[in-house]
Design a protein around this motif. Sequence first.
Motif, short mmCIF file in Angstrom:
data_model
loop_
_atom_site.label_atom_id
_atom_site.label_comp_id
_atom_site.label_asym_id
_atom_site.label_seq_id
_atom_site.Cartn_x
_atom_site.Cartn_y
_atom_site.Cartn_z
N HIS A 1 -8.78 -1.62 13.46
CA HIS A 1 -7.62 -2.48 13.51
C HIS A 1 -6.49 -2.19 14.22
O HIS A 1 -6.61 -2.90 15.32
CB HIS A 1 -7.06 -3.35 12.72
CG HIS A 1 -6.21 -3.89 12.60
ND1 HIS A 1 -5.94 -5.57 13.23
CD2 HIS A 1 -4.53 -3.75 11.93
CE1 HIS A 1 -4.79 -5.84 12.77
NE2 HIS A 1 -3.90 -4.49 12.56
N TYR A 2 -5.45 -1.11 14.37
CA TYR A 2 -5.23 -0.39 14.86
C TYR A 2 -5.21 -0.14 16.31
O TYR A 2 -4.09 -0.51 16.99
CB TYR A 2 -3.98 0.40 14.40
CG TYR A 2 -3.51 0.39 13.14
CD1 TYR A 2 -2.45 -0.89 13.19
CD2 TYR A 2 -3.61 1.10 11.51
CE1 TYR A 2 -1.66 -0.90 11.88
CE2 TYR A 2 -2.94 0.55 10.70
CZ TYR A 2 -1.79 0.10 10.43
OH TYR A 2 -1.24 -0.77 9.99
N GLU B 1 -8.43 5.25 6.94
CA GLU B 1 -9.39 3.78 6.68
C GLU B 1 -10.43 3.91 7.53
O GLU B 1 -9.17 3.39 8.58
CB GLU B 1 -9.04 2.80 6.04
CG GLU B 1 -8.32 3.05 4.03
CD GLU B 1 -7.22 2.47 3.68
OE1 GLU B 1 -7.15 2.05 2.91
OE2 GLU B 1 -6.65 1.23 4.87
N ASN C 1 -0.34 -2.24 5.61
CA ASN C 1 -0.60 -1.16 6.28
C ASN C 1 -0.11 0.03 5.98
O ASN C 1 1.16 0.31 4.86
CB ASN C 1 -1.84 -0.97 6.59
CG ASN C 1 -3.20 -2.31 6.26
OD1 ASN C 1 -3.75 -2.79 4.91
ND2 ASN C 1 -3.82 -3.15 7.15
N GLU D 1 -11.40 1.06 8.30
CA GLU D 1 -10.64 -0.58 8.92
C GLU D 1 -9.51 -0.70 9.26
O GLU D 1 -9.61 -1.41 9.90
CB GLU D 1 -11.74 -1.15 8.12
CG GLU D 1 -13.29 -1.50 7.82
CD GLU D 1 -12.87 -2.97 7.17
OE1 GLU D 1 -12.52 -3.69 6.38
OE2 GLU D 1 -14.82 -3.42 7.31
N THR D 2 -9.06 -0.04 8.89
CA THR D 2 -7.16 -0.21 9.53
C THR D 2 -7.10 0.60 10.69
O THR D 2 -6.59 -0.24 11.61
CB THR D 2 -6.46 0.44 7.92
OG1 THR D 2 -7.19 -0.47 6.83
CG2 THR D 2 -5.06 0.59 8.12
N ARG E 1 0.98 -1.12 0.06
CA ARG E 1 -0.20 0.51 -0.05
C ARG E 1 0.62 1.07 0.14
O ARG E 1 0.61 2.57 -0.03
CB ARG E 1 -0.76 -0.26 0.81
CG ARG E 1 -1.26 -1.38 1.56
CD ARG E 1 -3.17 -1.15 2.67
NE ARG E 1 -3.72 -0.47 1.99
CZ ARG E 1 -4.84 0.10 1.83
NH1 ARG E 1 -5.23 -0.15 3.64
NH2 ARG E 1 -5.56 0.80 1.28
#
Length: 609
Positions: A336-337, A330, A186, A332-333, A79
């Motif tokens: 997640h973190y 983002e 990511n 979702e990203t 990415r």
Amino acid sequence: MDNQNKNLILATVLSFLVILVWYTVFAPSTPTVDPNAPEVATAPAEGGTPPAQPQDRPAVAAAAEAAPQAPRIAIDTPRLTGSLSLAGGRIDDLSLKDYKETLDPNSGLVRLLSPVGGTDPGEAQPYYAVYGWSPAGNLDGSAVPNARTLWTLDEGATLSPGQPVTLSWDNGAGLVFRRTISVDDNYLFTVAQSVENTGSAPVRLAPYGIVARHGLPASQHMWVLHEGVVGMTDGTLEEIAYGKMDDLPNVAREGGLAEVKDVATDGWIGFTDKYWMTALVPENGQAYTSVVKYIPGSEIYQTETRMPIMEVAPGATASIDTRLFAGAKEWETIRHYQNDVGIDRFVDSIDWGWFFFLTKPIFMLLHWLHGFIGNMGWSIILLTLIIKAIVFPLARKSYISMAKMKELQPEMEKLKERTGDDRAKFQQEMMALYKTNKVNPASGCLPIVLQIPIFFSLYKVIFVTLELRHAPWIGWIHDLSAPDPSSILNLFGLLPYATPDATSALHILSIGVLPILLGISMWLQQKLNPAPTDPAQAMIFTWMPWVFMFMLGRFASGLVLYWIANNTITFTQQYLIMTMHGHRPDIFGNIKSSLKRKKQEPAVEGKKK
């Protein structure tokens, strides 16, 4: 004027005023660049001995000077693409593979980080991350690496997931510094720093991280959007806009304006743009000092994380791991973190706004619908249907009340005849009539009042969340976060010439298909009821849909699409409920009546004269 029309006028005017203020204050504007603006200056060179300071909080010099020419290490992930410089070990060249600047297929990638002193004419303003050590005790600045230090590549050739690179620097006086940089799939870098003391005396020093940017970034410059410093300190979200950084205290030992905070555990700090962010993230549970700094004149904005001083005994090694987020916000990203990596409240880096209690669930529902449907436009329409279903019980009471008020019209006319000019008696008997028939005359405003916070929240979702950027719907709508690109001025593309741009006075007349459908949907919704007999009311009702059409015409297509869907569903609900209570709206009759009244108005005015 009967109370039903009073309430409808009040609700409509209230909605209009809210939208007018919203459009005036918040509406998107095309950013302009001053061609006469001076070039951005840089701060004095880093690397000298820092001024005297308390031993528990060493100051960090600004990492502003252009680094010398040095080899670069490529960064290549699924990415990200770019490079880091061996001069200072700076992470200063980063682009996002998944995002282009525009919808043009030939458009370049979004450039997030850029080095100081770039030679490319199109080079973005400098924006970079750099790590180092501050001297404490008897050490001076020459004993520690700084932003110009030329590091040696010990291991790795390209920085990729699972392939870290390791840099080293020997100060020649008994200290060997190493830095291992790794990156995930990511946007999260991990920077492991260590210092080995090969000398004969203990040393004291403190690691730090810096994110710096030179000059104001190209941005929306809108009050509704936060751009600038964003961070979390001990569970408290902190936001400082670029324009507010000159209000920071003048701290002499920091070399400029600064805010210095000690963080007990868990936090992060950096800079956020509309869709992108670069943030320093210490390890979970790590105490540190958070610094926001602004250097007037040089126009350098800087955030820092300073770790506690370490004492390294002879023959010992001290190390510390920190992280750097550099990428797209983002949902979702970053969730997640937050949830899996443990970065405290990282999702709040998205600017959810004042109505966050509505904005967050609305976005999550829209995101889920998009995952199910695969198209943001249809997801917005389905979201509108769900929202209308949730508020339907309250709206139903309002529509029933309006239908009952229609049924009471004959009684109202009798009241007027019986009370004559006695307004107080008329009002008293009218309220008694409403009470007897269990009618709430104020309930007509309820649907509009309910829509206002939902409208604001959806506007925020569409405007600030990355998932709407460049999201297509159908046909000519290729970006739901941008205004409808079609225009009535060239017959929606049938005529072979371009429409006026945002700098032209005619731009406001460049109305697209969606805004026109919005005006028509509002106009039809009005025709559920006969036009008021009062000329002032009639004028308001006549102009309101078309004023809204122009006011909302330059808003994001996704928001206009929501409003059209909302009007259509509201029209259907109100029509069915009024029909169920014995009052079938004569829509075409109301249209004919309003047109006939318009034709008669000049003649009536002439007779009055």
